[in-house]
Scaffold this motif. Structure first.
Motif, mmCIF file in Angstrom:
data_model
loop_
_atom_site.group_PDB
_atom_site.id
_atom_site.type_symbol
_atom_site.label_atom_id
_atom_site.label_comp_id
_atom_site.label_asym_id
_atom_site.label_seq_id
_atom_site.Cartn_x
_atom_site.Cartn_y
_atom_site.Cartn_z
ATOM 1 N N MET A 1 -111.366 -40.819 -40.518
ATOM 2 C CA MET A 1 -112.775 -41.148 -40.312
ATOM 3 C C MET A 1 -113.148 -41.180 -38.831
ATOM 4 N N LEU A 2 -112.406 -41.938 -38.043
ATOM 5 C CA LEU A 2 -112.803 -42.176 -36.652
ATOM 6 C C LEU A 2 -112.395 -41.036 -35.719
ATOM 7 N N TYR B 1 -118.772 -41.078 -36.227
ATOM 8 C CA TYR B 1 -118.273 -42.459 -36.217
ATOM 9 C C TYR B 1 -118.066 -43.021 -34.809
ATOM 10 N N HIS C 1 -117.241 -49.823 -34.614
ATOM 11 C CA HIS C 1 -117.903 -48.519 -34.555
ATOM 12 C C HIS C 1 -119.161 -48.565 -35.421
ATOM 13 N N LEU D 1 -121.766 -45.887 -37.726
ATOM 14 C CA LEU D 1 -121.910 -44.555 -38.316
ATOM 15 C C LEU D 1 -123.313 -44.017 -38.056
ATOM 16 N N VAL E 1 -118.194 -50.119 -38.783
ATOM 17 C CA VAL E 1 -116.862 -49.717 -39.211
ATOM 18 C C VAL E 1 -115.837 -50.403 -38.305
#
Length: 513
Positions: free
Chosen positions: A94-95, A102, A374, A376, A393
């Motif tokens: 994801m990151l 992200y 983080h 989004l 996140v």
């Protein structure tokens, strides 16, 4: 003195009625989600998971969510979606791989807006200004060749640290903070600290303590109800506004005073080379460029003045609790370096056990247990779960570095986990996890790693660190990391003594170059 709880919660519950109304309207008119949210604790009407959000040691609660709900957990607090990641694999997917989505930061009403940390790299929104800051950092800290330039400073300031510890071992924490400040101030601004009560070190300590408080998840109600930022200071329950005004001034002083020092030194033609002077040299800056240079330097100053403090303090804690590890490292140092000189960076590749010990410091003492959140920037569907735009996140780095699936007996301090032995591969290098992920990874990671290694090898070369004996009783320190965005070991006592008469000579020799 006001605390976050005193300044936030009293007299504000009436505001929940209005928030509840907005929450209901939002849900009545919201569109259907393309996929389910990730699993998580069940919410309550109107307030969602407000009461589930932990106030202290958030990483432990997040770990329990991970055990129950899997690698991705979800809660919703007053309409704000919060995603917790409990595995390295998910964090990378994801990151890192979706970094363009992200890499933003949320608007934090208390820490970012009211206290002013939105100007620092840590809370800067993802965009052109962020890229300018990162470009400035990369020039000075983005390669091992660049870090080599700072080795003499690290070696000399670590030597001075030895002298302070020898003179007053009972003031260990203060010495670590002073040394971390001395190193980062020389690099950031070319400023040499005074030995006692340096004003720049003192203001950085205050500002960073305040930072850790003002950006902690759920510490201030205004972060969950941003409209409270507009209430006047005299309003009941608005003590956080007075606190924010005071903390904003501390931060502004921290950013402005050393920056002006460099400008004055350059005007007088006596400025030593530094991160800031290099960015200012031969340039006439616009207002925007001046802002970028000033806050790039302040971000470097803030980032380096506290994180290594936690790591170096934990070296002493680990050596107090694990004397056999200390003896093994000292035997290696003695065999390679001998008794007649202090270690240098030229010795690093010849000391594999000590290198592994420094890695274990990064893993065992997690400096930033949940990193900085983080945000989004657009809707995402990941692994079959819907992650809406604007979600916060949070990577649970503490669990990633204490995950028994990755690290055997994770609570044990064991450098040998990072050494290939008997056909067994080393465990995952913690430096690939502990400094964050994606485009928000710590830009000073190579420098931080060099600082921790130099502290580790130099301390072990000349000191024996052991448990304190009081009234005939040996005192065993408690491993109990303190809450905060930057987590520090709980204060403890230890005995610190020179290993030999020769070690004493090395500590006392001239520390100038």
């Amino acid at each position: 003195m006001l605390t976050p709880a005193d300044a936030t919660w009293p007299n504000l519950w009436l505001c929940l009625a209005g928030v509840g109304g907005m929450y209901l309207v939002k849900h009545v008119f919201s569109k259907k989600n393309p996929a389910p949210y990730p699993p998580g604790p069940p919410g309550r009407p109107l307030i969602g998971n407000l009461l589930d959000m932990p106030q202290v040691k958030t990483w432990l609660t997040f770990t329990e969510w991970g055990k129950k709900h899997g690698d991705i957990s979800h809660i919703e607090v007053l309409g704000q979606h919060i995603i917790v990641l409990n595995s390295v694999k998910t964090a990378l997917e994801m990151l890192d791989k979706k970094g363009s989505m992200y890499s933003d930061r949320p608007v934090l009403p208390m820490g970012g807006e009211l206290c002013g940390w939105k100007n620092s790299l840590a809370l800067l929104p993802y965009g052109d200004r962020f890229r300018e800051y990162r470009k400035n950092f990369h020039r000075s800290f983005g390669s091992r060749a660049a870090i080599d330039m700072y080795h003499p400073i690290l070696e000399i300031e670590t030597h001075r640290f030895l002298k302070r510890v020898l003179a007053k071992p009972d003031q260990l924490q203060a010495h670590i903070r002073h040394t971390a400040g001395a190193i980062i101030l020389r690099i950031s601004y070319g400023y040499e600290v005074i030995e006692n009560d340096d004003p720049f070190v003192e203001i950085a300590d205050r500002a960073l303590d305040q930072f850790s408080q003002c950006v902690a998840p759920s510490a201030f109600m205004v972060d969950n109800m941003p409209f409270l930022a507009k209430v006047p200071e005299w309003f009941p329950g608005a003590g956080f506004k007075r606190m924010a005004r005071e903390w904003h001034k501390t931060l502004e002083d921290m950013a402005t005073a050393p920056y002006k020092f460099v400008q004055d030194q350059m005007a007088a033609g006596i400025a030593p080379k530094s991160f800031t002077s290099n960015l200012l040299e031969g340039r006439t800056l616009s207002v925007e460029e001046d802002h970028v240079v000033k806050w790039s330097a302040a971000s470097l100053y803030a980032g380096g003045a506290d994180t290594t403090v936690s790591a170096v303090y934990s070296i002493f804690l680990a050596m107090t609790l694990y004397p056999d590890v200390q003896k093994t490292a000292q035997a290696e140092i003695d065999a390679v370096i001998g008794p007649d000189r202090l270690p240098s960076f030229a010795d690093r590749h010849s000391l594999p056990y000590t290198e592994a010990l420094a890695k274990e410091v990064h893993r065992w003492n997690v400096v930033a247990p949940t990193a900085i959140v983080h945000s989004l920037s657009e809707d995402d569907v990941h692994d079959g779960y819907y992650i809406p735009k604007g979600s916060l996140v949070i990577p649970n780095i503490w669990f990633m570095l204490n995950d028994p699936r990755t690290y055997a007996n994770p609570s044990e301090f064991n450098p040998e986990r990072f050494l290939a032995k008997d056909g067994k591969e080393p465990e995952t290098d913690p430096r690939t996890i502990g400094f964050g992920f994606g485009r928000r990874i710590c830009p000073g990671l190579l420098f931080a790693d060099a600082s921790v290694w130099m502290s580790t090898v130099t301390l072990l070369a000349v000191f024996n660190i052991s448990k304190v004996v009081e009234n005939g009783v040996e005192i065993t320190p408690e491993v109990d990391p303190l809450s905060g965005i930057i987590s520090h070991p709980k204060p403890f006592k230890c005995s610190i003594k020179p290993r030999s008469a020769k070690a004493l000579e090395l500590i006392q020799q001239d520390a100038n170059y």
